[in-house]
Design a protein around this motif. Sequence first.
Motif, PDB file in Angstrom:
ATOM      1  N   GLY A  64       7.643  -3.775  -7.260  1.00 21.80           N
ATOM      2  CA  GLY A  64       7.595  -2.412  -7.817  1.00 21.80           C
ATOM      3  C   GLY A  64       6.436  -1.474  -6.414  1.00 21.80           C
ATOM      4  O   GLY A  64       6.734  -2.013  -5.465  1.00 21.80           O
ATOM      5  N   LEU A  65       6.112  -0.599  -6.552  1.00 24.05           N
ATOM      6  CA  LEU A  65       5.438   0.433  -5.490  1.00 24.05           C
ATOM      7  C   LEU A  65       3.469   0.728  -6.043  1.00 24.05           C
ATOM      8  O   LEU A  65       3.855   0.320  -7.636  1.00 24.05           O
ATOM      9  CB  LEU A  65       5.895   1.913  -5.745  1.00 24.05           C
ATOM     10  CG  LEU A  65       7.601   2.305  -5.468  1.00 24.05           C
ATOM     11  CD1 LEU A  65       8.002   3.200  -5.768  1.00 24.05           C
ATOM     12  CD2 LEU A  65       8.216   0.822  -4.764  1.00 24.05           C
ATOM     13  N   THR A  66       2.833   1.123  -5.215  1.00 26.20           N
ATOM     14  CA  THR A  66       1.826   1.459  -5.400  1.00 26.20           C
ATOM     15  C   THR A  66       1.094   2.495  -5.073  1.00 26.20           C
ATOM     16  O   THR A  66       1.953   3.304  -4.243  1.00 26.20           O
ATOM     17  CB  THR A  66       0.973   0.098  -5.306  1.00 26.20           C
ATOM     18  OG1 THR A  66       0.164   0.485  -5.844  1.00 26.20           O
ATOM     19  CG2 THR A  66       0.855  -0.328  -3.662  1.00 26.20           C
ATOM     20  N   ILE A  67       0.642   3.185  -5.099  1.00 28.78           N
ATOM     21  CA  ILE A  67      -0.666   4.676  -4.867  1.00 28.78           C
ATOM     22  C   ILE A  67      -1.808   3.492  -3.890  1.00 28.78           C
ATOM     23  O   ILE A  67      -2.826   2.683  -4.676  1.00 28.78           O
ATOM     24  CB  ILE A  67      -0.577   5.799  -5.044  1.00 28.78           C
ATOM     25  CG1 ILE A  67       0.643   6.416  -5.638  1.00 28.78           C
ATOM     26  CG2 ILE A  67      -1.740   6.353  -5.122  1.00 28.78           C
ATOM     27  CD1 ILE A  67       0.565   7.203  -6.737  1.00 28.78           C
ATOM     28  N   VAL A  68      -1.791   4.515  -2.705  1.00 30.51           N
ATOM     29  CA  VAL A  68      -2.988   3.149  -2.326  1.00 30.51           C
ATOM     30  C   VAL A  68      -2.718   4.018  -0.518  1.00 30.51           C
ATOM     31  O   VAL A  68      -2.029   5.255  -0.499  1.00 30.51           O
ATOM     32  CB  VAL A  68      -2.337   1.982  -1.482  1.00 30.51           C
ATOM     33  CG1 VAL A  68      -1.626   1.830  -0.584  1.00 30.51           C
ATOM     34  CG2 VAL A  68      -4.482   0.898  -1.361  1.00 30.51           C
ATOM     35  N   ASP A  69      -3.755   3.161   0.036  1.00 29.48           N
ATOM     36  CA  ASP A  69      -4.115   4.258   1.362  1.00 29.48           C
ATOM     37  C   ASP A  69      -3.482   3.201   2.601  1.00 29.48           C
ATOM     38  O   ASP A  69      -3.934   1.804   2.391  1.00 29.48           O
ATOM     39  CB  ASP A  69      -5.197   4.766   2.214  1.00 29.48           C
ATOM     40  CG  ASP A  69      -6.461   4.137   1.415  1.00 29.48           C
ATOM     41  OD1 ASP A  69      -6.227   2.931   2.120  1.00 29.48           O
ATOM     42  OD2 ASP A  69      -7.532   4.672   1.770  1.00 29.48           O
ATOM     43  N   ARG A  70      -3.944   3.660   3.982  1.00 29.89           N
ATOM     44  CA  ARG A  70      -3.437   2.198   4.134  1.00 29.89           C
ATOM     45  C   ARG A  70      -4.684   1.437   5.176  1.00 29.89           C
ATOM     46  O   ARG A  70      -4.173   0.291   6.576  1.00 29.89           O
ATOM     47  CB  ARG A  70      -2.991   2.794   6.747  1.00 29.89           C
ATOM     48  CG  ARG A  70      -2.571   2.545   7.433  1.00 29.89           C
ATOM     49  CD  ARG A  70      -1.732   3.042   8.488  1.00 29.89           C
ATOM     50  NE  ARG A  70      -0.217   4.150   8.289  1.00 29.89           N
ATOM     51  CZ  ARG A  70       1.013   4.325   8.026  1.00 29.89           C
ATOM     52  NH1 ARG A  70       1.165   2.734   7.978  1.00 29.89           N
ATOM     53  NH2 ARG A  70       1.209   4.967   7.957  1.00 29.89           N
ATOM     54  N   VAL A  71      -5.695   2.105   4.713  1.00 33.51           N
ATOM     55  CA  VAL A  71      -7.477   0.698   4.808  1.00 33.51           C
ATOM     56  C   VAL A  71      -6.968  -0.465   4.096  1.00 33.51           C
ATOM     57  O   VAL A  71      -6.853  -1.049   4.300  1.00 33.51           O
ATOM     58  CB  VAL A  71      -8.468   1.734   4.785  1.00 33.51           C
ATOM     59  CG1 VAL A  71      -9.166   0.544   5.177  1.00 33.51           C
ATOM     60  CG2 VAL A  71      -8.649   3.192   5.872  1.00 33.51           C
ATOM     61  N   CYS A  72      -6.820   0.222   2.127  1.00 35.34           N
ATOM     62  CA  CYS A  72      -6.409  -0.857   1.570  1.00 35.34           C
ATOM     63  C   CYS A  72      -5.266  -1.556   1.826  1.00 35.34           C
ATOM     64  O   CYS A  72      -5.312  -2.500   0.830  1.00 35.34           O
ATOM     65  CB  CYS A  72      -7.479  -0.591   0.105  1.00 35.34           C
ATOM     66  SG  CYS A  72      -8.680   0.173   0.072  1.00 35.34           S
ATOM     67  N   GLY A  73      -4.672  -0.863   1.940  1.00 36.24           N
ATOM     68  CA  GLY A  73      -3.018  -1.554   1.712  1.00 36.24           C
ATOM     69  C   GLY A  73      -3.274  -1.798   2.883  1.00 36.24           C
ATOM     70  O   GLY A  73      -1.479  -1.371   3.667  1.00 36.24           O
ATOM     71  N   ARG A  74      -2.979  -2.215   3.827  1.00 36.58           N
ATOM     72  CA  ARG A  74      -2.721  -2.195   5.660  1.00 36.58           C
ATOM     73  C   ARG A  74      -1.532  -2.840   5.653  1.00 36.58           C
ATOM     74  O   ARG A  74      -1.364  -4.080   5.209  1.00 36.58           O
ATOM     75  CB  ARG A  74      -3.909  -2.960   6.349  1.00 36.58           C
ATOM     76  CG  ARG A  74      -3.007  -3.038   8.074  1.00 36.58           C
ATOM     77  CD  ARG A  74      -4.815  -3.872   8.549  1.00 36.58           C
ATOM     78  NE  ARG A  74      -4.581  -3.945   9.594  1.00 36.58           N
ATOM     79  CZ  ARG A  74      -4.703  -5.330  10.590  1.00 36.58           C
ATOM     80  NH1 ARG A  74      -4.983  -6.067  10.024  1.00 36.58           N
ATOM     81  NH2 ARG A  74      -4.633  -5.740  11.461  1.00 36.58           N
ATOM     82  N   ILE A  75      -0.838  -2.725   6.634  1.00 34.08           N
ATOM     83  CA  ILE A  75       0.778  -3.256   7.251  1.00 34.08           C
ATOM     84  C   ILE A  75       0.162  -3.878   8.496  1.00 34.08           C
ATOM     85  O   ILE A  75      -0.077  -3.156   9.454  1.00 34.08           O
ATOM     86  CB  ILE A  75       1.654  -1.939   7.057  1.00 34.08           C
ATOM     87  CG1 ILE A  75       1.659  -1.521   5.210  1.00 34.08           C
ATOM     88  CG2 ILE A  75       2.846  -3.175   6.816  1.00 34.08           C
ATOM     89  CD1 ILE A  75       2.774  -0.342   5.719  1.00 34.08           C
TER      90      ILE A  75
END
Length: 309
Positions: A238-249
């Motif tokens: 699925g998808l989620t809502i997060v930012d680039r800090v907590c959802g680092r790619i």
Amino acid sequence: MNLRSLRIFRRIVTLGSLAQASRELNISPSAASRLISLLESELNLTLFARHKRRLELTEEGDRFYRETEHILRGLDEMGAVSQDIRQQTNNRLRLVTAAPLAMGVIAPTLALMRRQGMAFECDINVETRFGIESKVAARAYNFGIISVPLENAIVELTVEPFLEARIGVLMRADHPLAERNAISPEDIVDQPLVALRKGQRWRARMDEVFSGVGLSPPMPYETTSTPVVTQLVRDGLGLTIVDRVCGRILEGEPLVLRPLAQERWVTYATIHPRGPRPSLERDFVRSMQEFVVAERHRSPDIAATLRLM
């Protein structure tokens, strides 16, 4: 308040036995019993019910333990703290944060410091938001990293915001929505969503995004861990809502983060107890800023969703 009373109280609760707690603290059972009675008198609480020669935690005692456990545990850390002071371990950081921040900011910052030839040691501790704030205020750690605003208004901390991260939608790179420059809540309301459980900070942010436009979608996949949320997205659930800090790619990962069409930002800060700071702490903060600058240089997409303050 007698510190020995607090220590014996914690030992009785954790070990389940007054006799065993007495042996561990090298005092007699009768002395331990007197210390508990003294503590109950000082608190005006009945902490234990006496059944023959056994002690059973009362409801008041259970609540007192749960609400002060972080303080009681800190008493046991005094020996390590004093040893650090005696040995003048100025090359060791003790910091506290949440798991996603440890993975998204702290670990790569430490790696950068090591590549730059800095000699240091580090304890990375993961706590709840309340634990982060209260233990930094109690000087159990050099500093903490947390999103603001703070929640524990009774503690005195120096709060220094250093980074803003734009909230977006995390998805696999092969998802049909991955080609869009921005995503609205309406775009994903019918998509399978991965979320934290109610009561956690990122779940509250996610709910706010949808409630702001009058939507309340189902959350078919829930967990208590933000890193697990990212993994579920990575595996295509699925998808989620997060930012680039907590959802680092990481580079090469099959994930993309597309910003929400309506801008929402999360502010991150270092929090410090009042008083002097070790020089290594200042080095860490400076290196953390360098890491963010390097991340922004990786791509225009990242630069648009991270900004130093």
